[in-house]
Design a protein around this motif. Structure first.
Motif, PDB file in Angstrom:
ATOM      1  N   HIS A 133       0.830  -1.202   0.000  1.00 25.15           N
ATOM      2  CA  HIS A 133       0.000   0.000   0.000  1.00 25.15           C
ATOM      3  C   HIS A 133       0.865   1.252   0.000  1.00 25.15           C
ATOM      4  CE1 HIS A 133      -3.399   2.611   0.822  1.00 25.15           C
ATOM      5  NE2 HIS A 133      -2.703   3.138   1.823  1.00 25.15           N
ATOM      6  N   SER A 162       2.451   1.688  -3.440  1.00 21.41           N
ATOM      7  CA  SER A 162       1.414   2.086  -4.383  1.00 21.41           C
ATOM      8  C   SER A 162       1.042   3.557  -4.207  1.00 21.41           C
ATOM      9  CB  SER A 162       0.180   1.205  -4.185  1.00 21.41           C
ATOM     10  OG  SER A 162      -0.870   1.613  -5.025  1.00 21.41           O
ATOM     11  N   HIS A 163       0.958   4.002  -2.953  1.00 21.17           N
ATOM     12  CA  HIS A 163       0.631   5.404  -2.664  1.00 21.17           C
ATOM     13  C   HIS A 163       1.729   6.335  -3.184  1.00 21.17           C
ATOM     14  CE1 HIS A 163      -1.038   8.856  -0.583  1.00 21.17           C
ATOM     15  NE2 HIS A 163       0.140   9.063  -0.020  1.00 21.17           N
ATOM     16  N   ASP A 182       1.430   6.585  -6.944  1.00 25.36           N
ATOM     17  CA  ASP A 182       0.302   7.442  -7.336  1.00 25.36           C
ATOM     18  C   ASP A 182       0.651   8.918  -7.159  1.00 25.36           C
ATOM     19  OD1 ASP A 182      -1.222   5.246  -7.956  1.00 25.36           O
ATOM     20  OD2 ASP A 182      -2.286   5.192  -6.037  1.00 25.36           O
ATOM     21  N   GLU A 183       1.340   9.220  -6.064  1.00 24.08           N
ATOM     22  CA  GLU A 183       1.751  10.608  -5.819  1.00 24.08           C
ATOM     23  C   GLU A 183       2.719  11.076  -6.906  1.00 24.08           C
ATOM     24  OE1 GLU A 183       1.010  12.932  -3.547  1.00 24.08           O
ATOM     25  OE2 GLU A 183      -0.584  11.673  -2.730  1.00 24.08           O
ATOM     26  N   TYR A 184       3.624  10.203  -7.309  1.00 21.90           N
ATOM     27  CA  TYR A 184       4.594  10.538  -8.355  1.00 21.90           C
ATOM     28  C   TYR A 184       3.884  10.817  -9.685  1.00 21.90           C
ATOM     29  CZ  TYR A 184       8.021   9.846 -12.055  1.00 21.90           C
ATOM     30  OH  TYR A 184       8.782  10.000 -13.176  1.00 21.90           O
ATOM     31  N   VAL A 185       2.941   9.946 -10.032  1.00 20.41           N
ATOM     32  CA  VAL A 185       2.194  10.116 -11.285  1.00 20.41           C
ATOM     33  C   VAL A 185       1.423  11.429 -11.266  1.00 20.41           C
ATOM     34  CG1 VAL A 185       0.310   9.209 -12.701  1.00 20.41           C
ATOM     35  CG2 VAL A 185       2.010   7.648 -11.746  1.00 20.41           C
ATOM     36  N   SER A 186       0.786  11.736 -10.118  1.00 17.43           N
ATOM     37  CA  SER A 186       0.022  12.971  -9.994  1.00 17.43           C
ATOM     38  C   SER A 186       0.917  14.198 -10.141  1.00 17.43           C
ATOM     39  CB  SER A 186      -0.697  12.997  -8.637  1.00 17.43           C
ATOM     40  OG  SER A 186      -1.420  14.190  -8.470  1.00 17.43           O
TER      41      SER A 186
END
Length: 281
Positions: free
Chosen positions: A57, A60-61, A64-68
């Motif tokens: 988790h 994954s978080h 996601d933060e990197y992609v954002s």
């Protein structure tokens, strides 16, 4: 030394197997768990969460933060480029306006066909029965509004004034299928210019029908269509956006050329408009 390590590894494996075994047995049987079994189940659950689920988790978080952040960075770069281009374009427009004013003085021309003023208006009435044909705005004779003046939104021309009272006016929309008026337009296809009349609106296909007056061999798709300014001194000026060419066809007898155009405006979203007043009215 190696034997000790092997023994220790065997013990860990045995303990793990025992814990899993007790957990499975508890799930399979319907009897109540003993205190030891409860402790073992809780231990296994904690090991599963902290050693497997939590790290997954967390990673994954972070991803996601990197992609954002990457998306935000890319969007900011695009906006910076657009802003730089807008600033350059505005500087060019300012220079061209100054040159145009100088040329007007030299040639003693007071106005051009593209010169006009805007009076901003709000839609105050639009009933369901006449949704696609007309609406009413809050400007009238007191504001200098007259019949046949063009009305525009931020995306292009939407119609013309057909009735005027002291404080309000009725606008006949270009999306009116039963409109009897013909709007003079100009098609900009590459370096070529073609003239025609917007004489109908196809409600089913949501496109204008333009009867061409010029001799045309080919019109490029998505060519811009604007008002030609040839309708008269009190009507729409030259250069107001109408839409983009969708399709061009010529009848077999070659006596009539028809062009279909996608409107630049959304006729279902009209709230704030402007009445166009030619400076030579």
């Amino acid at each position: 030394m190696l034997d000790k390590k092997k023994k220790r590894n065997k013990r860990i494996i045995i303990i793990t197997v025992v814990l899993i075994f007790f957990s499975i047995m508890t799930l399979v049987t319907n009897r109540s768990s003993s205190p030891i079994e409860t402790i073992l189940k809780d231990t296994i659950s904690n090991i599963e969460y902290y050693c497997i689920k939590a790290p997954i988790h967390f990673v994954s978080h972070i991803f996601d933060e990197y992609v954002s952040l990457k998306d935000s960075y890319d969007e900011n770069e695009k906006l910076k480029k657009q802003l730089d281009k807008s600033i350059r374009n505005q500087a060019t427009i300012d220079v061209l306006n100054e040159e145009l004013d100088e040329l007007k003085k030299i040639t003693k021309i007071d106005y051009l066909p593209t010169d006009y003023n805007l009076k901003y208006a709000t839609v105050i009435s639009r009933d369901v029965e006449n949704w696609s044909s007309q609406l009413k705005i809050d400007l009238g004779k007191n504001s200098g509004v007259a019949k046949d003046m063009a009305v525009v939104s931020s995306k292009g021309m939407i119609g013309v004034i057909t009735e005027v009272s002291e404080t309000s006016s009725t606008v006949s929309l270009l999306s009116n299928e039963k409109s009897m008026s013909q709007l003079p337009v100009m098609i900009l296809s590459g370096k070529d210019k073609y003239y025609g009349l917007l004489d109908n609106y196809d409600l089913k296909n949501k496109s204008y029908r333009i009867k061409l007056l010029s001799d045309v061999k080919e019109i490029k798709e998505n060519s811009k269509v604007v008002t030609s300014g040839l309708g008269g001194s009190k009507k729409s000026p030259k250069g107001i956006l109408i839409g983009n060419v969708k399709k061009y066809s010529m009848k077999e007898d070659a006596l009539e050329s028809i062009c279909y155009v996608d409107p630049s405006v959304d006729f279902d979203d009209l709230s704030y408009l402007a009445v166009v007043q030619r400076v030579n009215k």
